[in-house]
Design an enzyme around this catalytic site. Sequence first.
Site, PDB file in Angstrom:
ATOM      1  N   LYS A   1       0.839  -1.204   0.000  1.00 15.37           N
ATOM      2  CA  LYS A   1       0.000   0.000   0.000  1.00 15.37           C
ATOM      3  C   LYS A   1       0.874   1.254   0.000  1.00 15.37           C
ATOM      4  O   LYS A   1       0.681   2.162  -0.804  1.00 15.37           O
ATOM      5  CB  LYS A   1      -0.904  -0.003   1.238  1.00 15.37           C
ATOM      6  N   ASN A   2       1.841   1.271   0.932  1.00 15.64           N
ATOM      7  CA  ASN A   2       2.609   2.494   1.115  1.00 15.64           C
ATOM      8  C   ASN A   2       3.577   2.784  -0.032  1.00 15.64           C
ATOM      9  O   ASN A   2       4.111   3.881  -0.121  1.00 15.64           O
ATOM     10  CB  ASN A   2       3.367   2.465   2.455  1.00 15.64           C
TER      11      ASN A   2
ATOM     12  N   ARG B   1      -4.193  10.873   4.487  1.00 16.31           N
ATOM     13  CA  ARG B   1      -2.932  11.549   4.774  1.00 16.31           C
ATOM     14  C   ARG B   1      -1.956  11.452   3.591  1.00 16.31           C
ATOM     15  O   ARG B   1      -1.265  12.409   3.257  1.00 16.31           O
ATOM     16  CB  ARG B   1      -2.324  10.930   6.036  1.00 16.31           C
TER      17      ARG B   1
ATOM     18  N   CYS C   1      -5.647   8.400   9.257  1.00 13.22           N
ATOM     19  CA  CYS C   1      -5.829   7.702  10.527  1.00 13.22           C
ATOM     20  C   CYS C   1      -5.459   8.617  11.682  1.00 13.22           C
ATOM     21  O   CYS C   1      -4.517   9.392  11.594  1.00 13.22           O
ATOM     22  CB  CYS C   1      -4.925   6.469  10.588  1.00 13.22           C
TER      23      CYS C   1
ATOM     24  N   ASP D   1       3.616   0.389  12.543  1.00 10.18           N
ATOM     25  CA  ASP D   1       2.372  -0.166  12.008  1.00 10.18           C
ATOM     26  C   ASP D   1       2.143  -1.621  12.433  1.00 10.18           C
ATOM     27  O   ASP D   1       1.062  -2.159  12.219  1.00 10.18           O
ATOM     28  CB  ASP D   1       2.361  -0.068  10.475  1.00 10.18           C
TER      29      ASP D   1
ATOM     30  N   ARG E   1      -9.127  -0.544   3.864  1.00  9.34           N
ATOM     31  CA  ARG E   1      -8.219   0.519   3.412  1.00  9.34           C
ATOM     32  C   ARG E   1      -6.802  -0.015   3.232  1.00  9.34           C
ATOM     33  O   ARG E   1      -6.035   0.522   2.424  1.00  9.34           O
ATOM     34  CB  ARG E   1      -8.191   1.676   4.418  1.00  9.34           C
TER      35      ARG E   1
END
Length: 430
Positions: A26-27, A96, A120, A315, A408
């Site tokens: 994702k990141n 974000r 978040c 995380d 998400r």
Amino acid sequence: MREKFLVEGLGGKKTLRGEIPVRGAKNAALKFLAASALFEDVIVFENVPDIEDVRRMKELLRAAGAEVVTDGERVTVTPPETWNTALDQTIAKRMRASIVMTGPMLARAGEVSFPFPGGCVLGERPIDLFIMGFTALGATVIEENDFFTVKAPEAGLHGAKIFLPIVSVGATETLMFAAALAHGETILENVAMEPEIIAEAEFLNACGAHIEGAGTSTIRIVGTGGVPLSANSQTFTIIPDRLEAGSFVILAALAADDVTVTRCEPAHLGALTTLLQRAGVNLEIGKDSIRVRAGETPLTSVCVRTHEYPGFPTDLQAPMAVFLTQCEGDATILETIYDGRFRYAEDLARTGADMTVMNPHQVLVRGPRKLTRANLESPDIRAGLAYLIAAIVAEGTSGIDNAYLIDRGYAHIEDRLSTLGLTIRREEVV
Ligand code: UD1
């Protein structure tokens, strides 16, 4: 429509079996997509995870004028002739990572405007480093009621030496992207060293950028002097999600008879696997897989300290807290990146976990404790997955509300976990 997950817990038994492949990060995907604004031609990305945040980033790009086509895990982005430099406010306020788009947009279109970004709730998440960096690159920043307008000088951004007083992933990426098209040399010091940043630099370098040092604490960029990047018909593959992989390994450590997490990059998970092995988890680390088998010996507690990469990822601290509930002994988790990231402690206590928040940066977990079913509401992406893990370990059927928060970050999680022998389903909340 609100949805929740219903999970039939295993009551502490280790029965899961099979393979679970990891999706694209994702990141990384979010940032690769944001970097499209640096390009003059079509870019094709492979292994893009089908998750909420990625859908939002695609929307952000579309709203800015790009054409974005999705075909399974392949995403094709065609940049517009002229970008709409006002970022879509609704999306920017909810995610974000939208702020990372400001760097490429500023560099390519000479201007960008955006609201203070949401995302978040993980304590305070300011954007001062971004503003400081843009100013150092020669831009003018106007702020009015939490709305920012940033303009590059007529001649374009210029290189600068920028020291980041706090190690920030997003600021490192955004400034690296902006500097890629600037005039002259930029030196970014005390930057984040995440594997995603290395992948992004390699991607940009394959398309005409000159970036050195990604993955170390200093990045040097020689700007193209305003010349946009060109993909030249190349295709780029998103690296595996180390946070998803880590979550699955933690889950397997608690609930697997024999589970292999595949299509991952174990080298990105050293901090986690070292701690799990020290706690007594039986891991077989392969080239691109991690196999977890139930061991005979009970697990023992280990203290955790989150840290910027390559340290233990913040995380993964909520899933790790669930792991510690099943270990013998007391352990503390020291959270060094955020404050306000222990909201899960109160919720997990309802499952029988014994957690005491000592201060905004430290939680004490006492184990082992038998977890029992509970109805929980996911507070953020990562804690949401921690709740799922707790529900799997617990006795009885638990409900995890706010499924969209888990969506998400994790694609089709219920289908993927079901293949390991778990009974989990999604239900509409009426
Ligand atoms: C990224 C990750 C997120 C992860 C985090 C830390 C994405 C989409 N998200 O978030 O999953 O938890 O890295 O590993 O990649 N800070 C400032 N001023 C700024 C910017 C940041 O003080 O201008 C602070 C933050 O409040 C935080 C610290 O820097 O305390 C690190 O945050 P940062 O690395 O920027 O996190 P993100 O990039 O938002």
